[in-house]
Design a protein around this motif. Sequence first.
Motif, short mmCIF file in Angstrom:
data_model
loop_
_atom_site.label_atom_id
_atom_site.label_comp_id
_atom_site.label_asym_id
_atom_site.label_seq_id
_atom_site.Cartn_x
_atom_site.Cartn_y
_atom_site.Cartn_z
N TYR A 50 0.92 -1.19 0.25
CA TYR A 50 -0.18 -0.36 0.11
C TYR A 50 1.03 1.34 -0.03
N ILE A 58 -1.54 2.12 -7.27
CA ILE A 58 -2.90 2.39 -6.97
C ILE A 58 -3.37 2.67 -8.36
N ASP A 73 -12.45 3.76 -1.49
CA ASP A 73 -11.44 3.86 -1.23
C ASP A 73 -11.06 5.27 -0.18
N LYS A 85 -1.52 6.95 5.29
CA LYS A 85 -1.65 5.55 5.13
C LYS A 85 -1.83 4.45 6.01
N SER A 118 -11.76 -0.93 2.10
CA SER A 118 -11.05 0.40 1.20
C SER A 118 -9.42 -0.43 0.99
N HIS A 122 -7.85 -1.48 -2.56
CA HIS A 122 -6.69 -0.59 -3.10
C HIS A 122 -5.90 -1.13 -3.84
#
Lengths: 332, 222
Positions: A50, A58, A73, A85, A118, A122
Amino acid sequence: MNFSDLAKAINHFLFAPKSPLPMALVRICVGLILLQDTLVHLLPDFKFYYGDNAIIPIESTICKYWFNEPYFDIMLLLPPGDTWKFAFFIVFVLAAVCMTFGLFSRTSMIVGFLCLLSFDSHLELNQNDGDVFLRLTAMILCFSNAGDALSLDNVFRARKAKQQPAPSGYVLSAPWAQRWLQLQVAFVYWHAFVCKIAGFSWISGMACYNSSRYEDCMRFPLPIVFDNLFTIHCLSWGTLVIELFLWTLIWFKQFRYWVLLGGIALHLGIEFTMNLPMFEWIVLSTYFAFVEPEDLSKFANIIRSYFSKLHFHLPGKARLPGPQSSLNTRPT
Amino acid sequence: MNSLTKRLNPDRLLQNLVKVVPIVKPMEAGESTGNSSPPAVKPFGKVDKFLVCTLLFSYFFCVFTWVSPEGPCKDALLYFIKPIAEATSICQSWSVFSPETRNSNYHETALIYFQDGSVKLYEFPRMEKLDYLTRFRREKYRKMFCDCMPWAPYTQFQSDFARYVARANTCPFNEPIMVTLVHNWRLMPPADPNHWVNRSNLPEHTNQTPYHVYYVQPEDMR
């Protein structure tokens, strides 16, 4: 049966007040599995999945997978940077902790679900069936009365009102979310069963030969069982039979616990032999939704009496059938 | 007589009652408790019931449509259902290990070609070569590199995987110029009782199929 009878039956099935105990147990299990997901599976590789320099950026996900479809998201609303994040991830973990203990139950369940949604949106590529089922269960829990039992909220509510809880222990409410979860579980087994019987390998009883030889999924060795044609046939057909019962006979009270026992054996067997974390446990935790509250109370009382024999003191007390509560209890 | 008195001793009876484990029956709506206070029941109005029925019907309609066989009817319905299903992530399919089980074992590798003509072999994480704990913690690697990377509907991400491998193998004076993703596989031995292969003795993945070639761009290495 006419339309009126059908409407009455549906009304009773979805809305006749029930104890929140089964859903509270599901909530606790889901909370623990969410903690496993976040702390064991996601945290060690958080930046890899992530971060700003993640393996699948993303931007790629949006233009190559989402296309013009709407996906949820929250992380897209955060300022750029891994710190934000990670802060969002911390919120997710806290929501899972609160959910487990039943603190701000409704809020924590909604926050937990939205965070899970989310993270799943993602990065779609690291989601297995366990993640999908966890997400669906978390969504259903948001609508449920799961916070009305076995929760800190319940304790605080009782203290605030300075009174004992209701004689049954919990506030009763319409169990429609519990029914939703039951139907969802039955749907899972229905679809799994229908897809399997369309294939030759399951009908011929050879499916477990191949599936037990997936090198990428192997966990513990289990000699003899998967190295013998007879046991392979039994396991393949046994899987089909158990999956069939788990969406048919499970609705009949006299068979339910035997069917659930079969389901437990099936999933624990898969858990032992295959490395598919979360899936088996999340499915097993939803089995609580099928257990009658009185049976849960009976089980809790057995545990309590067992521990009282050992001179341990557990919270709550076994209710004795006596003059004060004779109509409120049903001895065996 | 003495033993009968012992048996009828109220204290002893009470102790036995505790051992018998009384059951508390959760009360249904409207059931009398025998106590002063009836069980608390959360009210549920007709409008609420209507909304719940609509929600459940819509949910299962979407879900059944999602898993129904392909056809013009499904396509027409998906036009309306897909945005809702994807926004809420209720799309689901439970066809794992079916209709047929996979009949091969495989792992993924990448060949990284450098400016000076050298080639490096990179092996994506193989679960069977990890210890139990790492295998458990890193299961998402399996999902990503084995279940998704080589197959549809995720083939569009192969460039991203190749780019990541190139970046992870950057050298100041010898940059990667090309990455090839290779599928290494072997069919499972048939279940022949005369030539039985045990689960613990499966053959190596000796077949190789390159499936994606990525030319590294200068901006990829920034």
